[in-house]
Design an enzyme around this catalytic site. Structure first.
Site, mmCIF file in Angstrom:
data_model
loop_
_atom_site.group_PDB
_atom_site.id
_atom_site.type_symbol
_atom_site.label_atom_id
_atom_site.label_comp_id
_atom_site.label_asym_id
_atom_site.label_seq_id
_atom_site.Cartn_x
_atom_site.Cartn_y
_atom_site.Cartn_z
ATOM 1 N N ASP A 84 39.240 29.794 3.515
ATOM 2 C CA ASP A 84 37.994 30.562 3.771
ATOM 3 C C ASP A 84 37.437 30.954 2.403
ATOM 4 O O ASP A 84 38.090 31.305 1.353
ATOM 5 C CB ASP A 84 38.591 32.108 4.240
ATOM 6 C CG ASP A 84 37.537 32.912 5.019
ATOM 7 O OD1 ASP A 84 36.388 32.391 5.203
ATOM 8 O OD2 ASP A 84 37.598 34.074 4.845
ATOM 9 N N HIS A 85 36.121 30.978 2.091
ATOM 10 C CA HIS A 85 35.480 31.476 0.966
ATOM 11 C C HIS A 85 35.888 30.895 -0.449
ATOM 12 O O HIS A 85 36.124 31.519 -1.300
ATOM 13 C CB HIS A 85 35.138 32.912 0.697
ATOM 14 C CG HIS A 85 34.338 33.605 1.877
ATOM 15 N ND1 HIS A 85 33.092 33.407 1.787
ATOM 16 C CD2 HIS A 85 34.643 34.127 2.942
ATOM 17 C CE1 HIS A 85 32.586 34.036 2.618
ATOM 18 N NE2 HIS A 85 33.456 34.425 3.302
ATOM 19 N N GLU A 136 27.807 27.771 3.431
ATOM 20 C CA GLU A 136 27.146 29.079 3.864
ATOM 21 C C GLU A 136 25.758 28.910 3.314
ATOM 22 O O GLU A 136 25.532 28.601 1.935
ATOM 23 C CB GLU A 136 27.867 30.439 3.174
ATOM 24 C CG GLU A 136 27.111 31.634 3.429
ATOM 25 C CD GLU A 136 28.182 32.799 3.214
ATOM 26 O OE1 GLU A 136 29.285 32.808 3.452
ATOM 27 O OE2 GLU A 136 27.520 33.715 2.701
ATOM 28 N N GLY A 209 32.087 38.242 9.042
ATOM 29 C CA GLY A 209 31.807 39.820 8.927
ATOM 30 C C GLY A 209 32.076 40.352 10.777
ATOM 31 O O GLY A 209 31.288 41.246 10.745
ATOM 32 N N ASN A 230 34.597 35.226 12.434
ATOM 33 C CA ASN A 230 35.436 35.506 11.612
ATOM 34 C C ASN A 230 35.859 37.078 11.742
ATOM 35 O O ASN A 230 34.877 37.958 11.733
ATOM 36 C CB ASN A 230 35.038 35.354 9.922
ATOM 37 C CG ASN A 230 35.199 33.786 9.648
ATOM 38 O OD1 ASN A 230 35.273 32.964 10.415
ATOM 39 N ND2 ASN A 230 34.890 33.587 8.367
ATOM 40 N N PHE A 231 37.307 37.687 11.832
ATOM 41 C CA PHE A 231 37.597 38.765 11.579
ATOM 42 C C PHE A 231 38.803 38.871 10.535
ATOM 43 O O PHE A 231 39.759 38.117 10.718
ATOM 44 C CB PHE A 231 38.194 39.198 13.030
ATOM 45 C CG PHE A 231 37.375 39.047 14.205
ATOM 46 C CD1 PHE A 231 36.425 40.329 14.505
ATOM 47 C CD2 PHE A 231 37.304 38.051 14.923
ATOM 48 C CE1 PHE A 231 35.555 40.105 15.403
ATOM 49 C CE2 PHE A 231 36.327 38.219 16.045
ATOM 50 C CZ PHE A 231 35.423 39.080 16.240
ATOM 51 N N THR A 233 38.789 42.510 8.195
ATOM 52 C CA THR A 233 39.184 43.635 7.686
ATOM 53 C C THR A 233 40.006 44.625 9.018
ATOM 54 O O THR A 233 40.865 45.540 8.753
ATOM 55 C CB THR A 233 37.840 44.390 7.327
ATOM 56 O OG1 THR A 233 37.404 43.692 6.343
ATOM 57 C CG2 THR A 233 38.289 46.007 6.804
#
Ligand code: 13P
Length: 279
Positions: A84-85, A136, A209, A230-231, A233
């Site tokens: 991820d990222h 992205e 987010g 995407n989950f 937090t």
């Protein structure tokens, strides 16, 4: 566990008009929580981890892959291991070499041409290894697990077709008013923009987010072509909350009670999110 690349899961989701939940993992309990939720619901879940998480937890690319493969032996699930990222292309190469089956190159901090050139390099290497690539365009606001107030900027549909064609990327994260972390204001997803992006992008789209977006908005986005949500937090909070509650309830054998409660709390939250993936 059957380990596949992410396109396998996203193609199945496209055929079923649904999306796949992608959850960030970083240790034994979070890996088990995702696997148990996936097995219980019979739905695939993408396991992902960002370079900043690996660094924070002090684990290597090889160690997380080995851990997932080891625990995966006990579950009847189909999944992929996604980076991820990654802001540096070298991190994508490291992950691919370590056995990740999917990577995200996040070129939101570089200009459009550089983002395209970097994404293309990652795609060339990844596809040579049967690995999926997510990129992205625009910039999703906030930052991973932080209180950052950065609201990002939206994807420009006019950039999308050229980006997809020149890079050969497999799926694309869009910025349509979504942000990482808890929202300070009610999120307003720009569905007209999502429609315009989908019109020019014939590849699965990704919504980052997920925390704090209503089930109605997430399901509308899925109906409009979002195939991965995407989950982090909210799931992360459920884990830590479970941990702290167990500490308050059992003032002995701390780790045993806390690990169990944290894993269960996280798993329940993931099962909840999986239920949202079929509008
Ligand atoms: P949230 O933390 O807002 O759920 O976002 C997770 C995410 O998009 C990871 O890439």
């Amino acid at each position: 566990m059957e380990l596949v690349n992410m396109m396998t899961l996203l193609n199945e989701a496209t055929d079923d008009h649904k999306a796949v939940a992608a959850i960030n993992v970083s240790n034994m309990e979070t890996i088990m929580g995702v696997m148990e939720a996936s097995e219980k619901t019979g739905q695939s879940v993408i396991m992902q981890i960002a370079p900043v998480q690996l660094e924070a937890h002090g684990i290597t690319y090889e160690q997380i892959v080995s851990m997932i493969k080891l625990f995966g032996k006990s579950y009847q699930i189909k999944t992929c291991i996604h980076l991820d990222h990654a802001m540096a292309i070298d991190d994508c190469f490291k992950a691919i070499d370590a056995g990740f089956t999917s990577v995200m190159y996040d070129g939101t901090l570089v200009d459009f041409e550089t983002n395209m050139a970097h994404t293309k390099k990652v795609v060339d290497y990844a596809h040579g290894h049967g690995v999926t690539v997510e990129a992205e365009l625009g910039k999703v606001g906030g930052s991973e697990a932080s209180e950052d107030e950065d609201m990002g900027y939206k994807t420009r549909p006019e950039d999308v077709a050229v980006f997809v064609e020149r890079t050969g990327v497999d799926c694309l994260a869009v910025a349509i008013g979504n942000a990482h972390g808890f929202y300070t204001l009610e999120p307003q997803l720009d569905f007209a923009l999502l429609h315009a992006i989908k019109d020019v992008a014939d590849i699965p789209l990704v919504l980052h987010g997920g925390t704090g977006i209503s089930v109605a908005d997430i399901q509308q986005a899925i109906q409009m072509g979002i195939r991965k949500v995407n989950f982090f937090t909210e799931i992360d909070r459920a884990y830590v909350k479970g941990f702290v509650e167990a500490y308050e309830e059992n003032k002995k054998i701390y780790m045993m009670h806390a690990s169990e409660k944290a894993r269960q709390a996280m798993m329940q939250e993931i099962i909840n999110k999986i239920g949202w993936m079929r509008p």
